[in-house]
Scaffold this motif. Structure first.
Motif, short mmCIF file in Angstrom:
data_model
loop_
_atom_site.label_atom_id
_atom_site.label_comp_id
_atom_site.label_asym_id
_atom_site.label_seq_id
_atom_site.Cartn_x
_atom_site.Cartn_y
_atom_site.Cartn_z
N SER A 46 -8.88 9.32 21.06
CA SER A 46 -10.27 9.77 21.16
C SER A 46 -10.84 9.65 22.57
CB SER A 46 -11.14 8.95 20.20
OG SER A 46 -11.09 7.58 20.58
N LEU A 50 -9.46 13.42 27.30
CA LEU A 50 -8.40 14.22 26.68
C LEU A 50 -8.91 15.59 26.22
CD1 LEU A 50 -6.61 11.44 24.64
CD2 LEU A 50 -5.59 12.79 26.49
N GLN A 51 -10.21 15.69 25.97
CA GLN A 51 -10.78 16.95 25.48
C GLN A 51 -10.65 18.03 26.55
OE1 GLN A 51 -11.40 19.18 22.84
NE2 GLN A 51 -11.90 17.16 22.06
N ASN A 52 -10.07 19.17 26.19
CA ASN A 52 -9.86 20.32 27.08
C ASN A 52 -8.93 20.02 28.25
OD1 ASN A 52 -11.64 22.12 25.63
ND2 ASN A 52 -13.30 20.87 26.45
N HIS A 102 -6.39 16.32 17.74
CA HIS A 102 -7.82 16.02 17.80
C HIS A 102 -8.49 16.38 19.12
CE1 HIS A 102 -7.35 14.23 13.93
NE2 HIS A 102 -6.46 13.39 14.38
N ASN A 103 -7.75 16.99 20.02
CA ASN A 103 -8.30 17.41 21.30
C ASN A 103 -7.86 18.84 21.58
OD1 ASN A 103 -9.42 14.75 22.48
ND2 ASN A 103 -7.39 14.20 21.75
N ASP A 104 -8.65 19.55 22.31
CA ASP A 104 -8.31 20.92 22.65
C ASP A 104 -7.44 20.91 23.91
OD1 ASP A 104 -8.22 23.66 22.55
OD2 ASP A 104 -10.20 23.95 23.43
#
Length: 151
Positions: A46, A50-52, A102-104
């Motif tokens: 989370s 890590l997102q995008n 859970h991440n893009d």
């Protein structure tokens, strides 16, 4: 900063903000590292960075063997590192799958050494990508112990 169960301040999740870097006249090369921690065992799926992200999974030895590792691999990516020979890799498949699910994640690059024990890290990454159900660009870069890129 988020405190983790182990209580080690070095395990706190951090984003490292940096201006654009260029090689200066002094010859000093700036780090391209964008987050902390990097060790896969310590990275929570989370973590906001890590997102995008363009995710780089590096074998622990790779940055030491390849002199331009920061410029050629870390720049513009989020790094996690692991050793498929010395680490307890039993949780890695689940953790990598969770990171991908859970991440893009925009792309996945794995840097391994040419030695046979390193191939396990590339296999884990490929299995995690398949288990995540995502279809993202996937690359494995093999580095020689002599510091040269093999693929």
């Amino acid at each position: 900063m988020k405190n983790l169960a182990c209580g080690c301040p070095g395990s706190n999740v951090r984003t490292i903000e940096k201006p654009a870097t260029e090689n200066t006249a002094t010859g000093k090369v700036a780090s391209e590292l964008r987050q902390w921690p990097t060790q896969l065992h310590l990275v929570p799926p989370s973590a906001p960075w890590l997102q995008n992200a363009h995710l780089l999974i590096a074998a622990d030895c790779a940055p030491f063997a390849y002199g331009d590792f920061h410029r050629d691999f870390i720049k513009g990516k989020v790094l996690v590192n692991a050793c498929p020979k010395l680490d307890d890799t039993s949780p890695y498949l689940d953790k990598l799958t969770a990171i991908l699910k859970h991440n893009d994640i925009q792309s996945l690059t794995v840097t391994i050494m040419e030695v046979p024990c390193c191939r396990g890290l590339a296999m884990l990454a490929k299995q995690a990508l398949e288990a995540s159900g995502k279809d993202i660009p996937f690359e494995v870069a093999i580095l020689g112990v002599d510091g040269e890129r093999r693929s």
